[in-house]
Design a protein around this motif. Structure first.
Motif, PDB file in Angstrom:
ATOM      1  N   PRO A   1     -11.453  -1.055   6.984  1.00  0.00           N
ATOM      2  CA  PRO A   1     -12.114  -2.247   6.443  1.00  0.00           C
ATOM      3  C   PRO A   1     -11.143  -3.358   6.055  1.00  0.00           C
ATOM      4  N   MET A   2      -9.881  -2.985   5.819  1.00  0.00           N
ATOM      5  CA  MET A   2      -8.906  -3.972   5.351  1.00  0.00           C
ATOM      6  C   MET A   2      -8.466  -4.940   6.452  1.00  0.00           C
ATOM      7  N   ALA A   3      -8.602  -4.507   7.703  1.00  0.00           N
ATOM      8  CA  ALA A   3      -8.069  -5.306   8.808  1.00  0.00           C
ATOM      9  C   ALA A   3      -8.731  -6.677   8.885  1.00  0.00           C
ATOM     10  N   GLY A   4      -9.968  -6.795   8.440  1.00  0.00           N
ATOM     11  CA  GLY A   4     -10.659  -8.065   8.539  1.00  0.00           C
ATOM     12  C   GLY A   4     -10.342  -9.052   7.434  1.00  0.00           C
ATOM     13  N   VAL A   5      -9.674  -8.595   6.374  1.00  0.00           N
ATOM     14  CA  VAL A   5      -9.445  -9.486   5.223  1.00  0.00           C
ATOM     15  C   VAL A   5      -7.970  -9.682   4.898  1.00  0.00           C
ATOM     16  N   ALA A   6      -7.080  -8.858   5.447  1.00  0.00           N
ATOM     17  CA  ALA A   6      -5.656  -8.945   5.100  1.00  0.00           C
ATOM     18  C   ALA A   6      -4.842  -9.454   6.284  1.00  0.00           C
ATOM     19  N   LYS A   7      -3.882 -10.286   5.981  1.00  0.00           N
ATOM     20  CA  LYS A   7      -2.999 -10.836   7.025  1.00  0.00           C
ATOM     21  C   LYS A   7      -1.953  -9.816   7.444  1.00  0.00           C
ATOM     22  N   ALA A   8      -1.437  -9.048   6.491  1.00  0.00           N
ATOM     23  CA  ALA A   8      -0.397  -8.065   6.794  1.00  0.00           C
ATOM     24  C   ALA A   8      -0.300  -7.068   5.645  1.00  0.00           C
ATOM     25  N   LEU A   9       0.430  -5.985   5.892  1.00  0.00           N
ATOM     26  CA  LEU A   9       0.590  -4.912   4.908  1.00  0.00           C
ATOM     27  C   LEU A   9       2.043  -4.486   4.837  1.00  0.00           C
ATOM     28  N   MET A  10       2.508  -4.271   3.602  1.00  0.00           N
ATOM     29  CA  MET A  10       3.816  -3.671   3.380  1.00  0.00           C
ATOM     30  C   MET A  10       3.584  -2.277   2.796  1.00  0.00           C
ATOM     31  N   ALA A  11       4.073  -1.263   3.472  1.00  0.00           N
ATOM     32  CA  ALA A  11       3.850   0.115   3.034  1.00  0.00           C
ATOM     33  C   ALA A  11       5.023   0.597   2.185  1.00  0.00           C
ATOM     34  N   VAL A  12       4.692   1.360   1.146  1.00  0.00           N
ATOM     35  CA  VAL A  12       5.704   1.963   0.277  1.00  0.00           C
ATOM     36  C   VAL A  12       5.348   3.427   0.063  1.00  0.00           C
ATOM     37  N   SER A  13       6.320   4.216  -0.316  1.00  0.00           N
ATOM     38  CA  SER A  13       6.069   5.575  -0.795  1.00  0.00           C
ATOM     39  C   SER A  13       5.815   5.509  -2.289  1.00  0.00           C
ATOM     40  N   ILE A  14       5.056   6.479  -2.803  1.00  0.00           N
ATOM     41  CA  ILE A  14       4.717   6.487  -4.229  1.00  0.00           C
ATOM     42  C   ILE A  14       5.814   7.218  -4.987  1.00  0.00           C
ATOM     43  N   PRO A  15       6.498   6.553  -5.907  1.00  0.00           N
ATOM     44  CA  PRO A  15       7.616   7.189  -6.619  1.00  0.00           C
ATOM     45  C   PRO A  15       7.178   8.426  -7.386  1.00  0.00           C
ATOM     46  N   GLY A  16       7.966   9.496  -7.265  1.00  0.00           N
ATOM     47  CA  GLY A  16       7.747  10.697  -8.062  1.00  0.00           C
ATOM     48  C   GLY A  16       6.577  11.556  -7.641  1.00  0.00           C
ATOM     49  N   GLU A  17       5.929  11.261  -6.505  1.00  0.00           N
ATOM     50  CA  GLU A  17       4.777  12.042  -6.063  1.00  0.00           C
ATOM     51  C   GLU A  17       5.143  12.901  -4.851  1.00  0.00           C
ATOM     52  N   ALA A  18       5.043  14.226  -5.034  1.00  0.00           N
ATOM     53  CA  ALA A  18       5.397  15.132  -3.943  1.00  0.00           C
ATOM     54  C   ALA A  18       4.494  14.942  -2.735  1.00  0.00           C
TER      55      ALA A  18
ATOM     56  N   CYS B   1       0.820  -1.212   0.000  1.00  0.00           N
ATOM     57  CA  CYS B   1       0.000   0.000   0.000  1.00  0.00           C
ATOM     58  C   CYS B   1       0.854   1.263   0.000  1.00  0.00           C
ATOM     59  N   GLY B   2       0.491   2.200  -0.886  1.00  0.00           N
ATOM     60  CA  GLY B   2       1.073   3.531  -0.887  1.00  0.00           C
ATOM     61  C   GLY B   2      -0.047   4.541  -1.066  1.00  0.00           C
ATOM     62  N   MET B   3      -0.035   5.629  -0.284  1.00  0.00           N
ATOM     63  CA  MET B   3      -1.138   6.575  -0.320  1.00  0.00           C
ATOM     64  C   MET B   3      -0.631   8.018  -0.365  1.00  0.00           C
ATOM     65  N   LEU B   4      -1.514   8.924  -0.760  1.00  0.00           N
ATOM     66  CA  LEU B   4      -1.208  10.348  -0.731  1.00  0.00           C
ATOM     67  C   LEU B   4      -1.553  10.918   0.637  1.00  0.00           C
ATOM     68  N   ASN B   5      -0.875  12.003   0.994  1.00  0.00           N
ATOM     69  CA  ASN B   5      -1.110  12.609   2.311  1.00  0.00           C
ATOM     70  C   ASN B   5      -2.386  13.447   2.366  1.00  0.00           C
ATOM     71  N   THR B   6      -3.131  13.496   1.261  1.00  0.00           N
ATOM     72  CA  THR B   6      -4.402  14.220   1.231  1.00  0.00           C
ATOM     73  C   THR B   6      -5.595  13.311   1.507  1.00  0.00           C
TER      74      THR B   6
ATOM     75  N   LEU C   1      -4.309   5.680  -7.223  1.00  0.00           N
ATOM     76  CA  LEU C   1      -4.192   5.532  -8.675  1.00  0.00           C
ATOM     77  C   LEU C   1      -2.800   5.897  -9.159  1.00  0.00           C
ATOM     78  N   TYR C   2      -2.121   6.775  -8.440  1.00  0.00           N
ATOM     79  CA  TYR C   2      -0.755   7.141  -8.836  1.00  0.00           C
ATOM     80  C   TYR C   2       0.197   5.970  -8.612  1.00  0.00           C
ATOM     81  N   LEU C   3       0.028   5.262  -7.518  1.00  0.00           N
ATOM     82  CA  LEU C   3       0.815   4.048  -7.307  1.00  0.00           C
ATOM     83  C   LEU C   3       0.470   3.012  -8.371  1.00  0.00           C
ATOM     84  N   ALA C   4      -0.833   2.872  -8.669  1.00  0.00           N
ATOM     85  CA  ALA C   4      -1.263   1.906  -9.695  1.00  0.00           C
ATOM     86  C   ALA C   4      -0.624   2.226 -11.029  1.00  0.00           C
TER      87      ALA C   4
END
Length: 424
Positions: free
Chosen positions: A349-366, A335-340, A413-416
Motif C-alpha cells: 500500500p505504501m508504493a502509491g503514497v511514498a516517493k522513496a524508502l530508506m531501510a534500516v535495521s532495528i537496533p538491539g533486536e535479534a 523503515c525497519g521491520m522484524l523478520n516475523t 513498534l520496536y523501531l518506534a
C-alpha cells in the motif's frame, strides 16, 4: 533474591523460559495461585483483543472513563521506551519502587521454574492492580486471546474485539477464521462483547463462539455505527446519535476505533462528557504521531517528521490512506521491520503514497530484518529504496536531498521505541 531495580529483574526474567512466546495458560494459573489469586480481586475488567487498533481503542476507552471522573488501571504491550509504560495504576504510570516490588515478589513466588517473560510480567501487573483502588481495569491482549496470559479473568465486565487480520500466523493459524477464533477466546459466558468491523469469515468465527457461550455481541454495522461527516465523528446506536469532534488520534481508521470505544462507554452507561473525552483526550504514542521537538527534529528542522509502529498489511493500508489525506508533500519512509512480519504485504500500500524508502535495521533486536532485505521488499513493491546504517543517518540523507519532505519512520513498534528514546 536481593531487591534490585526493575531493569535488572526484567533482564533476569528473560532467562526463565527458552522461548519468548509459548502459548498456554498453565504457567500463569500456577503463578497466580502462588501469589494468592490477585486476578480475583481486580476492579471490573474490560478485556480487548484484535489484530489492529486494540491499543488505540483502549486509549480512547480510558480517556472516556477518566473524563467522567473514574480511575482506570491499564495494561498494554509492548512498551516503547520503558517497561513502566505497560502498567498504569489508577491512571498513572507505575513508579519504579512499586514495579520493582511486584516484579521481585513474582520472581520469588515463581521459584525459578519455566515461565515466559510476558507471562510473569502480566502476573506482576495483575498483582499491582489488585492492590490499588480503581473503577475499571483495562487489559490489552498480548497475542491472540484464547491462550494469552491476560485471559485469566472469569467474568469481565465487557470484552472487545477490534479488526482481525492476518498476523502471527505461526501461532494463531493461517486463515482469518482461525485467527478470529483465537481472538474470540476472550469471550465469556453471558458477557457482552463489542465487535469492530470484521471480514465475513472473521465475524462468523466470533459469532460461532458467542453463540456457544451465550455472549451478546454488539457488532459494528449491526448494533452501532460510526462514520466521518463534515470533519466530525457521528456515532449511532439504539440509544441515539452522537455528533462529536474528529478523533484526536489521526487516521481514518480511528473513526472505527473510536466507535468501538464509544460502544463500550455507552453500554457502561457513560454520558456525553465521557464520549467527548474519549475522542478528544486520548493519547497513544507512535500511532501516526507527529514529532515536533527533540534531537531528531532539530537534525532536520524543515522536514515534517512522523512516527508509526504499525507492522502488518492492514496497518500499511491504514497508514497509506492517512498519508493520502495530508497536504501534498513528497513523502519518504524510513523503515525497519522484524523478520516475523509480512513485509511485502505491509509495503504494497505504501508504493502509491511514498516517493522513496530508506531501510534500516532495528537496533538491539535479534529478529530485525536486515536493512537490505527490507529495501529489496520495498523495491519489489514498486518503491525506490536504499539503506542506511541508522535512523539519524537516513533522516540526514533525506533532508539533504529533499529538505521540505514529509518523513514517516515506520515498520515496527520496536523501531518506534528506539526513535522515541533517541528523540528524548
Amino acid at each position: 533474591m536481593s531487591r534490585a531495580g526493575s531493569d535488572v529483574i526484567l533482564e533476569r526474567m528473560m532467562s526463565l523460559h527458552p522461548k519468548l512466546i509459548d502459548l498456554t495458560l498453565d504457567r500463569v494459573w500456577r503463578l497466580l495461585d502462588a501469589l494468592g489469586d490477585p486476578h480475583l480481586r481486580l476492579p471490573p475488567v474490560i478485556h480487548i483483543a484484535g489484530t489492529n487498533g486494540k491499543g488505540s481503542t483502549l486509549a480512547m476507552i480510558r480517556a472516556g472513563l477518566e473524563g467522567a471522573g473514574l480511575r482506570c488501571h491499564a495494561y498494554t504491550s509492548p512498551h516503547l521506551a520503558r517497561f513502566h509504560e505497560r502498567i498504569r495504576l489508577a491512571g498513572d504510570l507505575i513508579e519504579e519502587d512499586a514495579l520493582s516490588a511486584v516484579l521481585d515478589e513474582c520472581w520469588d513466588a515463581n521459584g525459578g521454574v519455566p515461565i515466559t517473560y510476558f507471562e510473569i510480567t502480566t502476573c506482576a501487573a495483575i498483582l499491582a492492580f489488585s492492590r490499588v483502588a480503581a473503577d475499571y481495569t483495562l487489559l490489552e491482549v498480548g497475542l491472540g486471546g484464547r491462550l494469552d496470559a491476560t485471559n485469566v479473568i472469569e467474568t469481565p465486565a465487557m470484552t472487545v474485539i477490534t479488526p482481525v487480520s492476518l498476523d502471527h500466523q505461526q501461532f494463531l493459524g493461517d486463515t482469518l477464521g482461525a485467527i478470529a477464533g483465537e481472538k474470540a477466546g476472550i469471550l465469556k459466558r453471558g458477557v457482552p462483547c463489542v465487535v469492530s468491523r470484521q471480514t465475513d469469515e472473521g465475524l462468523a468465527a466470533i459469532e460461532t463462539r458467542a453463540d456457544r457461550l451465550g455472549a451478546p455481541l454488539l457488532v459494528q454495522g449491526q448494533h452501532w455505527h460510526s462514520w466521518e461527516e463534515r470533519g466530525r465523528l457521528v456515532y449511532q446506536d439504539e440509544t441515539g446519535l452522537l455528533d462529536l469532534p474528529r478523533p484526536v488520534l489521526p487516521g481514518a481508521h480511528q473513526f472505527d476505533n473510536a466507535g468501538a470505544a464509544l460502544a463500550v462507554l455507552r453500554h457502561l452507561g457513560m454520558g456525553e462528557v465521557a464520549c467527548d473525552a474519549a475522542v478528544t483526550r486520548a493519547v497513544w504514542p507512535a500511532r501516526m504521531q507527529r514529532l515536533k521537538t527533540g534531537p531528531l527534529v532539530d537534525a532536520a528542522p524543515e522536514v515534517e517528521l512522523w512516527l508509526d509502529g504499525g507492522h502488518n498489511p492492514s496497518a500499511g493500508e491504514a497508514i497509506s490512506a492517512h498519508l493520502a489525506t495530508l497536504p501534498k508533500r513528497d513523502t519518504y519512509l524510513i523503515c525497519g521491520m522484524l523478520n516475523t512480519k509480512d513485509v511485502a504485504g505491509y509495503m504494497r500500500p505504501m508504493a502509491g503514497v511514498a516517493k522513496a524508502l530508506m531501510a534500516v535495521s532495528i537496533p538491539g533486536e535479534a529478529n530485525t530484518l536486515p536493512a537490505e532485505t527490507t529495501a529489496e521488499a520495498a523495491r519489489k513493491a514498486g518503491l525506490s529504496a536504499d539503506t542506511a546504517p541508522d535512523v539519524r543517518t537516513a533522516l540526514r540523507q533525506i533532508s539533504l536531498a529533499a529538505p521540505q519532505a514529509r518523513v514517516l519512520i515506520c515498520g515496527s513498534l520496536y523501531l518506534a521505541g528506539n526513535v522515541l528514546k533517541e528523540n528524548g
